[in-house]
Design a protein around this motif. Structure first.
Motif, PDB file in Angstrom:
ATOM      1  N   GLY A 190      -4.754  -6.325  12.227  1.00  0.00           N
ATOM      2  CA  GLY A 190      -5.471  -7.587  12.035  1.00  0.00           C
ATOM      3  C   GLY A 190      -4.654  -8.769  12.534  1.00  0.00           C
ATOM      4  N   LEU A 191      -3.353  -8.753  12.255  1.00  0.00           N
ATOM      5  CA  LEU A 191      -2.508  -9.876  12.674  1.00  0.00           C
ATOM      6  C   LEU A 191      -2.328  -9.898  14.189  1.00  0.00           C
ATOM      7  CD1 LEU A 191       0.148  -9.826   9.819  1.00  0.00           C
ATOM      8  CD2 LEU A 191      -1.965 -11.155  10.007  1.00  0.00           C
ATOM      9  N   VAL A 192      -2.334  -8.722  14.815  1.00  0.00           N
ATOM     10  CA  VAL A 192      -2.268  -8.665  16.276  1.00  0.00           C
ATOM     11  C   VAL A 192      -3.544  -9.266  16.871  1.00  0.00           C
ATOM     12  CG1 VAL A 192      -2.313  -7.090  18.254  1.00  0.00           C
ATOM     13  CG2 VAL A 192      -0.636  -6.758  16.432  1.00  0.00           C
ATOM     14  N   SER A 193      -4.695  -8.935  16.281  1.00  0.00           N
ATOM     15  CA  SER A 193      -5.946  -9.528  16.760  1.00  0.00           C
ATOM     16  C   SER A 193      -5.922 -11.039  16.588  1.00  0.00           C
ATOM     17  CB  SER A 193      -7.135  -8.952  15.984  1.00  0.00           C
ATOM     18  OG  SER A 193      -7.286  -7.579  16.262  1.00  0.00           O
ATOM     19  N   PHE A 194      -5.328 -11.485  15.509  1.00  0.00           N
ATOM     20  CA  PHE A 194      -5.298 -12.926  15.220  1.00  0.00           C
ATOM     21  C   PHE A 194      -4.295 -13.658  16.108  1.00  0.00           C
ATOM     22  CE2 PHE A 194      -3.440 -16.501  12.781  1.00  0.00           C
ATOM     23  CZ  PHE A 194      -4.572 -17.295  12.653  1.00  0.00           C
ATOM     24  N   ALA A 195      -3.056 -13.124  16.174  1.00  0.00           N
ATOM     25  CA  ALA A 195      -1.970 -13.901  16.788  1.00  0.00           C
ATOM     26  C   ALA A 195      -1.612 -13.476  18.203  1.00  0.00           C
ATOM     27  CB  ALA A 195      -0.718 -13.832  15.910  1.00  0.00           C
ATOM     28  N   ASN A 196      -2.023 -12.280  18.635  1.00  0.00           N
ATOM     29  CA  ASN A 196      -1.744 -11.809  19.989  1.00  0.00           C
ATOM     30  C   ASN A 196      -0.281 -12.009  20.387  1.00  0.00           C
ATOM     31  OD1 ASN A 196      -2.048 -10.936  22.642  1.00  0.00           O
ATOM     32  ND2 ASN A 196      -3.000 -12.814  23.346  1.00  0.00           N
ATOM     33  N   PRO A 197       0.652 -11.391  19.631  1.00  0.00           N
ATOM     34  CA  PRO A 197       2.082 -11.521  19.940  1.00  0.00           C
ATOM     35  C   PRO A 197       2.477 -10.569  21.061  1.00  0.00           C
ATOM     36  CG  PRO A 197       1.817 -10.066  18.065  1.00  0.00           C
ATOM     37  CD  PRO A 197       0.415 -10.514  18.467  1.00  0.00           C
ATOM     38  N   SER A 198       3.737 -10.668  21.536  1.00  0.00           N
ATOM     39  CA  SER A 198       4.134  -9.739  22.601  1.00  0.00           C
ATOM     40  C   SER A 198       5.069  -8.648  22.093  1.00  0.00           C
ATOM     41  CB  SER A 198       4.745 -10.489  23.785  1.00  0.00           C
ATOM     42  OG  SER A 198       5.897 -11.170  23.390  1.00  0.00           O
ATOM     43  N   MET A 199       5.405  -8.667  20.783  1.00  0.00           N
ATOM     44  CA  MET A 199       6.252  -7.620  20.223  1.00  0.00           C
ATOM     45  C   MET A 199       6.145  -7.625  18.702  1.00  0.00           C
ATOM     46  SD  MET A 199      10.424  -7.202  20.569  1.00  0.00           S
ATOM     47  CE  MET A 199      10.509  -6.475  22.197  1.00  0.00           C
ATOM     48  N   ILE A 200       6.254  -6.435  18.102  1.00  0.00           N
ATOM     49  CA  ILE A 200       6.373  -6.354  16.648  1.00  0.00           C
ATOM     50  C   ILE A 200       7.685  -5.649  16.339  1.00  0.00           C
ATOM     51  CG2 ILE A 200       5.446  -5.319  14.532  1.00  0.00           C
ATOM     52  CD1 ILE A 200       2.682  -5.609  15.654  1.00  0.00           C
ATOM     53  N   VAL A 201       8.527  -6.276  15.515  1.00  0.00           N
ATOM     54  CA  VAL A 201       9.806  -5.686  15.124  1.00  0.00           C
ATOM     55  C   VAL A 201       9.724  -5.321  13.644  1.00  0.00           C
ATOM     56  CG1 VAL A 201      12.296  -6.020  14.995  1.00  0.00           C
ATOM     57  CG2 VAL A 201      10.973  -7.203  16.771  1.00  0.00           C
ATOM     58  N   ILE A 202      10.065  -4.060  13.326  1.00  0.00           N
ATOM     59  CA  ILE A 202      10.051  -3.614  11.935  1.00  0.00           C
ATOM     60  C   ILE A 202      11.487  -3.575  11.424  1.00  0.00           C
ATOM     61  CG2 ILE A 202       9.321  -1.793  10.331  1.00  0.00           C
ATOM     62  CD1 ILE A 202       6.945  -2.894  11.846  1.00  0.00           C
ATOM     63  N   GLY A 203      11.768  -4.347  10.365  1.00  0.00           N
ATOM     64  CA  GLY A 203      13.110  -4.377   9.792  1.00  0.00           C
ATOM     65  C   GLY A 203      13.063  -4.272   8.279  1.00  0.00           C
ATOM     66  N   GLY A 204      14.196  -4.536   7.637  1.00  0.00           N
ATOM     67  CA  GLY A 204      14.279  -4.415   6.181  1.00  0.00           C
ATOM     68  C   GLY A 204      14.664  -2.999   5.782  1.00  0.00           C
TER      69      GLY A 204
END
Lengths: 392, 392
Positions: free
Chosen positions: A320-334
């Protein structure tokens, strides 16, 4: 965007990120005339930000002289977690010269925690790590008014609401300070020295005790109107799910987080569906998300299923957030990034299936490179930016 | 942010939004020294963007002369919908001097549609609306590469993928053109002349045949890396819901949109749960979302329930986006905004209950003020911005 920033900020950042650079190369890279560069360098030398660093290798003709950040520049980087304090003192290039990490309960309140931070910094000074600090950067595990330098209604930080964190540190150490949300500083760290290096639009998703999201848009951290942008842990993913600590039903965090995973691991151990968890529970008397990760690596089917279920739920929110914000990368941390490739594979599968093809055509979903050091790294970057900003 | 923009752009926008202004006031409002202002105004007069407009009222001392945008400036604003074409010619203050609206099927392809747009514009010229156009702004119902001026894989626009819309219009009318997504231009319109006037961070949610979202962050439209930010119609809201036209299951649009509502109204009519819909279906042979709105106003329980169900689903998605983006306003527009206060009340109820209190403490959820004129208004604003940008 960056080019609209003041020359001194661009110049000092360039030296921070590249080390010693010749005056000739500085003028080229900042795209300004040589005389203007020379004047600005002189000014920054006299203010104590920049120092001479010998002669550059010849480019033909007269050899240009190197300059670097003043070797005595020092920034303090502080990452306050729910149950830990990380303090580093770094030089101008953000290399650690002193580092302390210890357990601490954020719920003991700002006076106890910040006094301990100050003690650690004074100890570093006594040990010769610095003579004076040029700036302090702090991350806290809750929403922050970045402008005011105070936490705002932080759910897991009783006693911290609007406590003047920035003011207290500035007064104690006689230098500018800056306070931000822990997920934002992790995103800043990852962009500075990690997998998102030079990426302008990305989401940094922290999956740990809770879930949060740092947002980079057009090369800047986006903090929202009240400073609480990225609070994705309480997005509802199941209207018939369990109650969350926030009082709502079926929040992402209530279904997938360190706490939720530990609870499910115990259920799996007791119900007999997971031999790996049963064995560990008997041996240790308790289970954490890390046990689930280890169980999955050993091939325990129930552990793999738990991670996949969690990845599917997180993936649904991220789609959903990709559809909303159209970013060029997702980083998973924590902390839960330790769940590794099983988690990533599930997130990717959901995001690529559910989001617009145009938005996922070239969308890497990757693990944090800096891991537990993302926070202090980002705090150091923020501290240096605020110090450099004052070089006027 | 705005102050970093070139002087000519700020000056021309100020005249666009305020009409005739004295040189003295211009210097004050732009915060620049009088000589620099006088030189810039002279330059813009000689380029034909600005004209003299007589003497200002006295402020004591010598009376300052008024300037305004050249009265012969003309922009074309084009709003292409799924089934309509709206074309306006406006003056420098964005006041319409000619307007045409007619049905048109976007699926007939770019050549047919753009030829009709050109015919309407040439007709406006023949009728004396303009001698020459200074810029053309166009909104299309699909994702757009703003940089390239072309639609990109637009789902409901067969034949338009990467069609050179901007280039064609520029060549035809001999002036710069700009192409954007229809929801973005509605958001731009609403910020210029509607309820979001001067609001820097807001979401404009269009609910019509489909659902989309225009995103204003820090005073600028955020379009995402590929230009498809705001595509929220395909966020999954029910994993067990109906299949969407996109091929996925339970998208927001499949459950709440003009199309979905019309389908549900027919079911309600046939099943006997809605006397109002049964009566209308008998009379007209078909039903639309507008019938549901009218039924609700008449107090038909089934219609009210349909709108509430839709509002609840949309509200759930918006609650997540509020947690993520922390905006300062949500504007609901598009055809289904006619569902009015029942819809708004349900959306508010879900958003206020589900999002972080800090993010909803002061978050108006309001209806679009410009309604069907939001699109052309925004297209005119975009056109003027691109024309002003060239005044160098």
């Amino acid at each position: 965007m960056r080019n609209a920033e003041p020359l001194h900020l661009r110049l000092l950042r360039l030296l921070r990120d590249n080390g010693a650079v010749s005056r000739a190369e500085l003028a080229d890279r900042l795209e300004i005339p040589r005389p203007r560069l020379l004047a600005e360098v002189s000014r920054l030398v006299s203010l104590g930000y920049v120092a001479e660093a010998g002669l550059a290798a010849s480019r033909g003709g007269r050899r240009s002289t190197l300059v670097e950040l003043n070797p005595s520049l020092r920034f303090a980087a502080v990452d306050l977690g729910a149950s830990s304090v990380d303090v580093e003192v770094v030089n101008g290039r953000l290399e650690p010269v002193a580092a302390y990490a210890e357990p601490a309960d954020i719920r003991t309140g700002p006076k106890v925690i910040l006094q301990r931070v100050n003690e650690l910094l004074h100890k570093a000074k006594a040990d010769g790590a610095y003579e004076r600090l040029d700036a302090v950067g702090v991350g806290v595990p809750g929403p922050v008014s970045f402008r005011d330098g105070v936490p705002v209604s932080p759910p897991i930080m009783p006693g911290w609401d609007r406590f003047p964190v920035r003011e207290l540190l500035t007064r104690e150490h006689g230098c500018p300070s800056v306070v931000d949300n822990d997920v934002n500083i992790m995103a800043i760290g990852e962009r500075h020295g990690g997998v998102a290096h030079s990426v302008d639009d990305f989401l940094f998703v922290k999956v740990g005790t809770g879930i949060g999201c740092g947002i980079y848009l057009s090369g800047e951290v986006y903090r929202g109107v009240d400073g609480c942008a990225g609070d994705i842990g309480h997005i509802q993913v199941d209207a018939h799910g369990p109650m969350c600590t926030c009082g709502n039903i079926g929040c992402l965090e209530a279904l997938f987080s360190g706490t939720a995973l530990a609870k499910e691991a115990i259920t799996a151990a007791r119900s007999g569906t997971s031999p790996a968890m049963a064995e560990r529970l008997t041996a240790k008397g308790a289970l954490t998300a890390l046990d689930v990760a280890e169980g999955a690596i050993e091939g325990d089917v129930a552990c793999i299923r738990l991670i996949r279920d969690g990845g599917r739920r997180l993936g649904g929110v991220l789609a959903g957030l990709v559809s909303f914000a159209n970013p060029s990368m997702i980083v998973i941390g924590g902390g839960l990034a330790q769940l590794g490739h099983i988690l990533l594979a599930e997130i990717r599968s959901v995001v690529y299936r559910r989001s617009l093809p145009l938005a996922t055509g070239n969308l890497p979903v990757v693990l944090s490179e800096l891991g537990p050091r993302a926070g202090v790294t980002g705090a150091a970057v923020l501290a240096s930016d605020v110090a450099f900003g004052e070089a006027t």
